[in-house]
Design a protein around this motif. Structure first.
Motif, PDB file in Angstrom:
ATOM      1  N   ILE A 385       0.831  -1.210   0.000  1.00  0.00           N
ATOM      2  CA  ILE A 385       0.000   0.000   0.000  1.00  0.00           C
ATOM      3  C   ILE A 385       0.861   1.253   0.000  1.00  0.00           C
ATOM      4  N   MET A 386       1.920   1.222   0.807  1.00  0.00           N
ATOM      5  CA  MET A 386       2.804   2.387   0.867  1.00  0.00           C
ATOM      6  C   MET A 386       3.506   2.594  -0.475  1.00  0.00           C
ATOM      7  N   GLY A 387       3.861   1.495  -1.148  1.00  0.00           N
ATOM      8  CA  GLY A 387       4.473   1.622  -2.471  1.00  0.00           C
ATOM      9  C   GLY A 387       3.529   2.259  -3.469  1.00  0.00           C
ATOM     10  N   ALA A 403      10.225   7.667   2.444  1.00  0.00           N
ATOM     11  CA  ALA A 403      10.907   7.342   3.699  1.00  0.00           C
ATOM     12  C   ALA A 403      10.077   6.384   4.544  1.00  0.00           C
ATOM     13  N   PHE A 404       8.745   6.558   4.538  1.00  0.00           N
ATOM     14  CA  PHE A 404       7.882   5.656   5.293  1.00  0.00           C
ATOM     15  C   PHE A 404       7.927   4.252   4.709  1.00  0.00           C
ATOM     16  N   SER A 405       8.037   4.152   3.390  1.00  0.00           N
ATOM     17  CA  SER A 405       8.143   2.834   2.763  1.00  0.00           C
ATOM     18  C   SER A 405       9.416   2.130   3.200  1.00  0.00           C
ATOM     19  N   PHE A 406      10.526   2.852   3.191  1.00  0.00           N
ATOM     20  CA  PHE A 406      11.782   2.274   3.673  1.00  0.00           C
ATOM     21  C   PHE A 406      11.686   1.894   5.153  1.00  0.00           C
ATOM     22  N   ALA A 407      11.089   2.780   5.949  1.00  0.00           N
ATOM     23  CA  ALA A 407      10.995   2.525   7.385  1.00  0.00           C
ATOM     24  C   ALA A 407      10.219   1.251   7.682  1.00  0.00           C
ATOM     25  N   LEU A 408       9.149   0.996   6.895  1.00  0.00           N
ATOM     26  CA  LEU A 408       8.373  -0.231   7.101  1.00  0.00           C
ATOM     27  C   LEU A 408       9.234  -1.466   6.840  1.00  0.00           C
ATOM     28  N   VAL A 409      10.015  -1.426   5.749  1.00  0.00           N
ATOM     29  CA  VAL A 409      10.881  -2.565   5.438  1.00  0.00           C
ATOM     30  C   VAL A 409      11.933  -2.742   6.527  1.00  0.00           C
ATOM     31  N   PRO A 418      14.747 -12.292   9.182  1.00  0.00           N
ATOM     32  CA  PRO A 418      15.052 -12.256   7.745  1.00  0.00           C
ATOM     33  C   PRO A 418      13.882 -12.612   6.838  1.00  0.00           C
ATOM     34  N   TRP A 419      13.122 -13.654   7.187  1.00  0.00           N
ATOM     35  CA  TRP A 419      12.021 -14.051   6.313  1.00  0.00           C
ATOM     36  C   TRP A 419      10.990 -12.941   6.186  1.00  0.00           C
ATOM     37  N   VAL A 420      10.661 -12.325   7.296  1.00  0.00           N
ATOM     38  CA  VAL A 420       9.687 -11.236   7.270  1.00  0.00           C
ATOM     39  C   VAL A 420      10.255 -10.042   6.504  1.00  0.00           C
ATOM     40  N   GLY A 421      11.547  -9.758   6.722  1.00  0.00           N
ATOM     41  CA  GLY A 421      12.173  -8.640   6.013  1.00  0.00           C
ATOM     42  C   GLY A 421      12.149  -8.824   4.514  1.00  0.00           C
ATOM     43  N   MET A 422      12.429 -10.034   4.034  1.00  0.00           N
ATOM     44  CA  MET A 422      12.455 -10.270   2.587  1.00  0.00           C
ATOM     45  C   MET A 422      11.061 -10.256   1.980  1.00  0.00           C
ATOM     46  N   VAL A 423      10.073 -10.839   2.667  1.00  0.00           N
ATOM     47  CA  VAL A 423       8.710 -10.872   2.130  1.00  0.00           C
ATOM     48  C   VAL A 423       8.112  -9.475   2.049  1.00  0.00           C
ATOM     49  N   THR A 424       8.294  -8.679   3.108  1.00  0.00           N
ATOM     50  CA  THR A 424       7.738  -7.329   3.094  1.00  0.00           C
ATOM     51  C   THR A 424       8.431  -6.451   2.057  1.00  0.00           C
ATOM     52  N   SER A 425       9.757  -6.615   1.910  1.00  0.00           N
ATOM     53  CA  SER A 425      10.459  -5.824   0.892  1.00  0.00           C
ATOM     54  C   SER A 425      10.070  -6.252  -0.512  1.00  0.00           C
ATOM     55  N   LEU A 426       9.786  -7.545  -0.711  1.00  0.00           N
ATOM     56  CA  LEU A 426       9.334  -8.012  -2.014  1.00  0.00           C
ATOM     57  C   LEU A 426       7.993  -7.395  -2.382  1.00  0.00           C
ATOM     58  N   GLY A 540      15.938   7.002   2.228  1.00  0.00           N
ATOM     59  CA  GLY A 540      16.403   5.916   3.092  1.00  0.00           C
ATOM     60  C   GLY A 540      16.951   6.409   4.409  1.00  0.00           C
ATOM     61  N   LEU A 541      17.660   7.543   4.382  1.00  0.00           N
ATOM     62  CA  LEU A 541      18.206   8.095   5.624  1.00  0.00           C
ATOM     63  C   LEU A 541      17.100   8.603   6.542  1.00  0.00           C
ATOM     64  N   ILE A 542      16.098   9.249   5.956  1.00  0.00           N
ATOM     65  CA  ILE A 542      14.953   9.667   6.778  1.00  0.00           C
ATOM     66  C   ILE A 542      14.242   8.441   7.343  1.00  0.00           C
ATOM     67  N   GLY A 543      14.204   7.375   6.544  1.00  0.00           N
ATOM     68  CA  GLY A 543      13.594   6.134   7.018  1.00  0.00           C
ATOM     69  C   GLY A 543      14.301   5.560   8.225  1.00  0.00           C
ATOM     70  N   LEU A 544      15.625   5.773   8.317  1.00  0.00           N
ATOM     71  CA  LEU A 544      16.362   5.299   9.496  1.00  0.00           C
ATOM     72  C   LEU A 544      15.905   6.021  10.761  1.00  0.00           C
ATOM     73  N   VAL A 545      15.633   7.309  10.639  1.00  0.00           N
ATOM     74  CA  VAL A 545      15.121   8.058  11.792  1.00  0.00           C
ATOM     75  C   VAL A 545      13.749   7.527  12.186  1.00  0.00           C
ATOM     76  N   LEU A 546      12.919   7.262  11.175  1.00  0.00           N
ATOM     77  CA  LEU A 546      11.589   6.709  11.470  1.00  0.00           C
ATOM     78  C   LEU A 546      11.705   5.317  12.084  1.00  0.00           C
TER      79      LEU A 546
END
Length: 564
Positions: A385-387, A403-409, A418-426, A540-546
């Protein structure tokens, strides 16, 4: 500490040393004007700064508000040359340890009144959200009429942080200490456990667990309770059942309140099986932090086998748990038969139980639990949805939305593995590809998804170390580091692949297979993205703050994912 007889602390002149230990010295004091007597407890803890002083003052103010017929009142407190002292009621009859020395056996009829009075005081303190932390016969004084007066409420918190602890006194305290308090997480049920140790000692003439500091900690946490019937042949099964329940390793399995423990013990002493773990008139359940206690309706009972709910995250106000007790270096065993260390008969059992506990609380990072499956089902749609939102956002705002999209991933990877990270990023990559296609027309969906999943995977490597536990600066910084590494690989990888397509696969003559030129193109593109309003790097950097904000917020909702 030097002898203080004849010195004046506050309005009191110290006239006699009443007792001393590793944590404090107690003097008889006389008010310089009123000529009344009081007990002056001078702690060995040195207050080294303003924070220590304010902490001690808050603790003393909390204890001073306790007014109960079975609690020694704190009349005043002060600090002399960085040494804190408290002025308390003077109990001239001494302590229950002095009346009943070690090895003394008491009949249950003698024990019950002491337990009822002590639990009345403890229940009152728990209702005021204060834990005693140091229940033992030495802290149970006798009033003029022989009534029990509990002393040292909250003093253990200051004493246990003292740098001048005496090993013998530490062992004397840990002999009555619950497993969760040994781990630095005391709660009201910890006082119930300590009182049950006292009852066990009075019935049998000895404590259930003995040994060095290390052995006591090990036995409290892992060793089976020695059966009462083996030491007191005529003990009632109902009484043994009550004491065994109060001494459960898991505080959830004890009685719902210390008063319920006293009621059950009295009922069992009459030859009746206890039918409730709560007081018939006022059963008390511990609510969530910063919420009032919840009192059940009169006559409402809780089955004996089930302890009233007390959430693990519940903490008492105005009380900060001390650090977990760690044995001094010279008391830590270095192996069987180590010099100065007797063989610990519980070592094998403790190691096995501890290994099992670690296995349960720290599941395999590569496993897939039901909690992680739920995280996938929630995280994947959110990222998708964020994408889609990113693709519809005006270019001037896309950096912040991206930035919010990156923060979610970042968040789902570092928090759930790892499994959750890869599925959500996919999920995010598939949707965002159509937006990215405008920027990189030669980048395939497969390549974009691969690099996006690499971002999620590298970010989630923090989970291998933290298991989703981010309650201190170190783990959060580690999660930010792995997420930044994933972002760097993603940005460099997508730019490199795009340049390969543009200059090699399409046969652009300007490259002529010069890899240095290709690398230069990638560096220029990445540099441009750092300053461009829609650049991945800035988002991506703003996503790190989030991410940091999200991890801190997640701490407000109970334990980390691996600890449930």
């Amino acid at each position: 500490m030097a002898n203080l007889i004849g010195k004046q602390l506050g309005n009191y002149t110290l006239t006699q040393l009443l007792g001393q230990g590793g944590f404090a010295e107690v003097y008889l004091g006389e008010h310089v004007y009123l000529k009344t007597s009081a007990a002056i407890k001078v702690l060995h803890a040195q207050l080294s700064g303003q924070d220590d002083t304010e902490s001690f003052q808050r603790e003393a103010q909390t204890v001073a508000r306790l007014v109960h017929p079975n609690i020694i009142r704190v009349l005043d407190f002060g600090i002399a040359e960085q040494v804190p002292f408290l002025v308390m009621d003077y109990a001239s009859k001494g302590t229950l340890r002095q009346r009943y020395p070690r090895g003394t056996r008491l009949p249950l009829t003698t024990i019950l009144p002491y337990v009822q009075q002590a639990t009345s005081a403890l229940q009152y303190a728990h209702d005021e959200r204060l834990i005693h932390r140091d229940i033992k016969p030495e802290n149970m004084l006798l009033g003029q009429q022989g009534d029990v007066l509990l002393s040292d409420f909250g003093i253990a918190l200051v004493s246990q942080s003292s740098r001048n602890q005496n090993t013998q006194d530490v062992v004397g305290t840990v002999a009555y200490m619950s497993p969760e308090q040994i781990q630095g997480k005391p709660r009201p049920a910890s006082d119930q456990y300590s009182l049950a140790i006292v009852v066990y000692e009075w019935l049998t003439g000895e404590r259930p667990f003995n040994g060095t500091f290390t052995e006591l900690c090990t036995q409290h946490m892992f060793a089976t309770l020695p059966p009462l019937r083996e030491k007191v042949a005529n003990i009632s099964p109902h009484v043994e059942e009550v004491i065994t329940t109060a001494l459960a390793k898991d505080y959830h399995q004890r009685f719902g309140s210390v008063k319920a423990f006293a009621n059950a013990l009295e009922q069992a002493s009459q030859g009746q099986p206890p039918t409730s773990v709560s007081s018939p008139d006022h059963p008390t359940l511990l609510a969530q932090p910063n919420q009032p206690y919840i009192a059940a309706q009169s006559g409402q009972h809780v089955p004996y086998q089930v302890r009233a709910t007390m959430p693990p995250s519940a903490q008492l106000q105005n009380v900060t748990p001390p650090a977990a007790f760690m044995p001094p270096n010279n008391l830590r065993p270095q192996g069987p038969g180590a010099q100065g260390q007797p063989n610990n008969p519980y070592a094998h059992q403790a190691q096995g139980a501890k290994h099992q506990q670690v296995q349960e609380s720290r599941p395999s990072a590569w496993g897939l639990t039901s909690r992680q499956l739920v995280a996938m089902l929630i995280g994947a749609p959110l990222c998708a949805i964020m994408g889609y939102v990113v693709s519809k956002t005006p270019r001037s705002l896309s950096t912040f939305v991206f930035a919010f999209s990156f923060a979610l991933v970042y968040f789902f990877g570092t928090k759930y593995g790892p499994w959750v990270g890869m599925v959500t990023s996919l999920a995010a990559a598939i949707v965002e590809y159509f937006f990215i296609f405008i920027l990189y027309p030669h980048l395939s969906l497969y390549e974009f998804c691969m690099f996006y999943m690499l971002l999620g995977f590298v970010a989630s490597l923090a989970f291998l170390r933290t298991r989703g536990h981010y309650r201190s600066v170190g783990p959060i910084a580690f999660a930010v580091g792995t997420s930044f590494a994933g972002l760097a690989l993603f940005v460099v990888g997508t730019n490199f692949a795009a340049q390969v397509h543009e200059n090699i696969l399409l046969g652009y003559p300007r490259l002529n297979s010069n890899i240095l030129f290709l690398i230069g193109q990638v560096v220029r593109n990445v540099t441009a993205q750092v300053t461009h309003i829609t650049g991945y790097v800035r988002s991506g950097l703003i996503g790190l703050v989030l991410l940091v904000m999200a991890l801190l917020i997640s701490n407000l909702f109970g334990k980390p994912s691996n600890a449930r």
